[in-house]
Design a protein around this motif. Structure first.
Motif, short mmCIF file in Angstrom:
data_model
loop_
_atom_site.label_atom_id
_atom_site.label_comp_id
_atom_site.label_asym_id
_atom_site.label_seq_id
_atom_site.Cartn_x
_atom_site.Cartn_y
_atom_site.Cartn_z
N MET A 99 0.81 -1.30 -0.09
CA MET A 99 0.00 0.12 0.06
C MET A 99 0.83 1.22 -0.06
SD MET A 99 -3.05 1.23 -0.13
CE MET A 99 -3.69 2.83 0.37
N VAL A 100 1.87 1.58 0.86
CA VAL A 100 2.64 2.36 0.94
C VAL A 100 3.53 2.43 -0.33
CG1 VAL A 100 4.50 3.20 2.05
CG2 VAL A 100 3.03 2.37 3.28
N GLU A 101 3.96 1.59 -0.94
CA GLU A 101 4.79 1.66 -2.12
C GLU A 101 3.98 2.21 -3.26
OE1 GLU A 101 5.36 -2.46 -2.32
OE2 GLU A 101 7.36 -2.47 -0.97
N ALA A 102 2.72 1.85 -3.38
CA ALA A 102 1.76 2.20 -4.49
C ALA A 102 1.59 3.61 -4.18
CB ALA A 102 0.46 1.50 -4.42
N VAL A 103 1.34 4.16 -3.01
CA VAL A 103 1.23 5.75 -2.88
C VAL A 103 2.58 6.39 -3.31
CG1 VAL A 103 1.01 7.25 -0.90
CG2 VAL A 103 -0.44 5.43 -0.68
N VAL A 104 3.81 5.85 -2.81
CA VAL A 104 4.94 6.63 -3.19
C VAL A 104 5.00 6.50 -4.71
CG1 VAL A 104 7.42 6.12 -3.28
CG2 VAL A 104 6.09 5.84 -1.12
N VAL A 105 4.69 5.64 -5.55
CA VAL A 105 4.63 5.44 -7.01
C VAL A 105 3.87 6.71 -7.41
CG1 VAL A 105 4.34 4.22 -9.05
CG2 VAL A 105 5.61 3.04 -7.34
N TRP A 106 2.73 6.50 -6.78
CA TRP A 106 1.76 7.39 -7.21
C TRP A 106 2.17 9.06 -7.15
CZ3 TRP A 106 -2.19 7.10 -10.69
CH2 TRP A 106 -2.65 5.88 -11.22
N VAL A 107 2.67 9.22 -5.89
CA VAL A 107 3.29 10.80 -5.60
C VAL A 107 4.29 11.02 -6.65
CG1 VAL A 107 4.30 12.03 -3.97
CG2 VAL A 107 2.22 10.57 -3.25
N LEU A 108 5.42 10.19 -6.65
CA LEU A 108 6.54 10.30 -7.51
C LEU A 108 5.98 10.57 -9.09
CD1 LEU A 108 9.16 8.13 -5.99
CD2 LEU A 108 9.07 10.49 -6.08
N GLY A 109 4.88 9.60 -9.44
CA GLY A 109 4.48 9.90 -10.83
C GLY A 109 3.93 11.39 -10.86
N ALA A 110 2.97 11.64 -10.10
CA ALA A 110 2.78 13.15 -10.28
C ALA A 110 3.74 14.35 -10.23
CB ALA A 110 1.73 13.44 -8.90
N VAL A 111 4.51 14.20 -9.23
CA VAL A 111 5.95 14.72 -9.38
C VAL A 111 6.42 14.83 -10.71
CG1 VAL A 111 8.15 15.61 -8.37
CG2 VAL A 111 6.31 14.94 -6.99
N ALA A 112 6.66 13.83 -11.26
CA ALA A 112 7.42 13.64 -12.32
C ALA A 112 6.60 14.48 -13.71
CB ALA A 112 7.55 12.25 -12.91
N VAL A 113 5.32 14.14 -13.60
CA VAL A 113 4.50 14.80 -14.61
C VAL A 113 4.16 16.19 -14.47
CG1 VAL A 113 2.15 15.14 -15.40
CG2 VAL A 113 2.99 12.82 -15.17
N ALA A 114 4.22 16.86 -13.18
CA ALA A 114 4.00 18.42 -12.94
C ALA A 114 5.58 18.79 -13.31
CB ALA A 114 3.90 18.50 -11.39
N ALA A 115 6.52 18.20 -12.82
CA ALA A 115 7.95 18.90 -13.25
C ALA A 115 8.02 19.11 -14.81
CB ALA A 115 8.94 18.13 -12.77
N GLY A 116 7.51 17.81 -15.46
CA GLY A 116 7.73 17.86 -16.77
C GLY A 116 7.00 18.94 -17.47
N ALA A 117 5.76 19.19 -16.94
CA ALA A 117 4.71 20.11 -17.62
C ALA A 117 5.45 21.53 -17.35
CB ALA A 117 3.59 20.21 -16.97
N MET B 20 10.88 6.45 -8.78
CA MET B 20 9.88 5.60 -8.98
C MET B 20 10.64 4.09 -9.47
SD MET B 20 7.18 7.75 -11.07
CE MET B 20 6.48 6.11 -11.89
N VAL B 21 11.66 3.95 -10.22
CA VAL B 21 12.47 2.91 -10.50
C VAL B 21 12.94 2.26 -9.29
CG1 VAL B 21 14.00 2.11 -11.78
CG2 VAL B 21 12.51 3.56 -13.06
N LEU B 22 13.40 3.06 -8.17
CA LEU B 22 14.19 2.59 -7.17
C LEU B 22 13.16 1.92 -6.42
CD1 LEU B 22 16.74 5.22 -6.19
CD2 LEU B 22 17.14 3.23 -6.39
N SER B 23 11.83 2.65 -6.14
CA SER B 23 10.93 2.17 -5.31
C SER B 23 10.28 0.65 -5.99
CB SER B 23 9.65 3.15 -5.18
OG SER B 23 9.02 3.20 -6.37
N LEU B 24 10.39 0.54 -7.20
CA LEU B 24 10.14 -0.82 -7.91
C LEU B 24 11.24 -1.85 -7.78
CD1 LEU B 24 8.54 0.51 -11.10
CD2 LEU B 24 7.51 -0.34 -8.95
N GLU B 25 12.40 -1.80 -6.91
CA GLU B 25 13.50 -2.40 -6.53
C GLU B 25 14.25 -2.84 -7.49
OE1 GLU B 25 11.90 -5.95 -4.30
OE2 GLU B 25 10.74 -4.84 -2.84
N LEU B 26 14.49 -1.78 -8.35
CA LEU B 26 15.31 -1.99 -9.79
C LEU B 26 16.54 -1.18 -9.15
CD1 LEU B 26 12.78 -2.19 -12.85
CD2 LEU B 26 14.41 -3.86 -11.74
N ASP B 27 17.46 -1.36 -8.34
CA ASP B 27 18.11 -0.19 -7.68
C ASP B 27 19.41 0.39 -8.84
OD1 ASP B 27 17.05 -0.81 -5.42
OD2 ASP B 27 18.33 -2.46 -4.69
N TYR B 28 20.04 -0.62 -9.51
CA TYR B 28 20.93 -0.14 -10.36
C TYR B 28 20.40 0.87 -11.53
CZ TYR B 28 24.43 0.03 -14.18
OH TYR B 28 25.44 0.27 -14.74
#
Length: 187
Positions: free
Chosen positions: A1-19, A44-52
């Motif tokens: 649940m926490v991971e999903a919230v983190v991904v959604w928040v980071l996604g919103a930040v990425a879209v807002a900063a891109g705009a 976001m990629v780090l939160s999906l456990e793709l560290d490298y």
């Protein structure tokens, strides 16, 4: 649940900063907004456990944006923080093209049947991803990276054959450079 919230928040930040890249009025602010967008994607990629891959995205994009700011000052002769500029040309055409692209991609996401997962994920997802992307070509890519770096350095040297030391000589405190190309009078 926490991971999903983190991904959604980071996604919103990425879209807002891109705009924000297309909304701000200076090249420096656009550069920082683009860097923030890429850092959010890397996190976001780090939160999906793709560290490298996540760390590489963050490091590569931050360095790329820093180099871009240096080039703005060095080659364009501008203060990128203070010079206002328009980031979007042909606003109607750009808006129409962006809207059409969004509609096509959204339709593709919703209409294309996605394959079902077969098997279990690898225990080491980073190694599996590296093997899937590079395979036996890892050594070649390592050699190419040195060649690409040398090409970038050579391009900078060739693009700016006369640096500030060549124009100002030993006296870097001198206000007027000895620059016949730009009408400098020297001493």
């Amino acid at each position: 649940m926490v991971e999903a919230v983190v991904v959604w928040v980071l996604g919103a930040v990425a879209v807002a900063a891109g705009a924000a890249v297309f909304v701000v009025d200076s090249m420096a602010r656009a550069t920082y907004a683009l860097a923030a967008s890429f850092v959010a994607v890397g996190l976001m990629v780090l939160s999906l456990e793709l560290d490298y891959i996540g760390v590489v995205i963050v490091l590569m994009m931050v360095m790329e944006m820093a180099i871009m700011a240096i080039y703005m000052v060095m080659f364009m002769g501008m203060n990128p923080a203070l010079m206002p500029m328009e980031m979007v040309h042909n606003k109607r055409g750009s808006l129409a093209l962006a809207s059409m692209t969004f509609a096509v991609l959204a339709a593709a996401v919703l209409l294309i049947p996605w394959p079902e997962r077969l098997g279990e994920p690898s225990a080491d997802t980073t190694a599996a991803l590296g093997e899937a992307i590079m395979g036996s070509h890892m050594l070649v890519m390592l050699a190419i990276s040195a060649v690409l770096f040398s090409t970038i350095v050579a391009g900078i040297v060739l693009a700016n054959p006369r640096g500030r030391y060549d124009r100002l000589g030993a006296d870097l405190g001198r206000r007027t450079p000895d620059d016949p190309i730009r009408g400098g009078v020297g001493r």
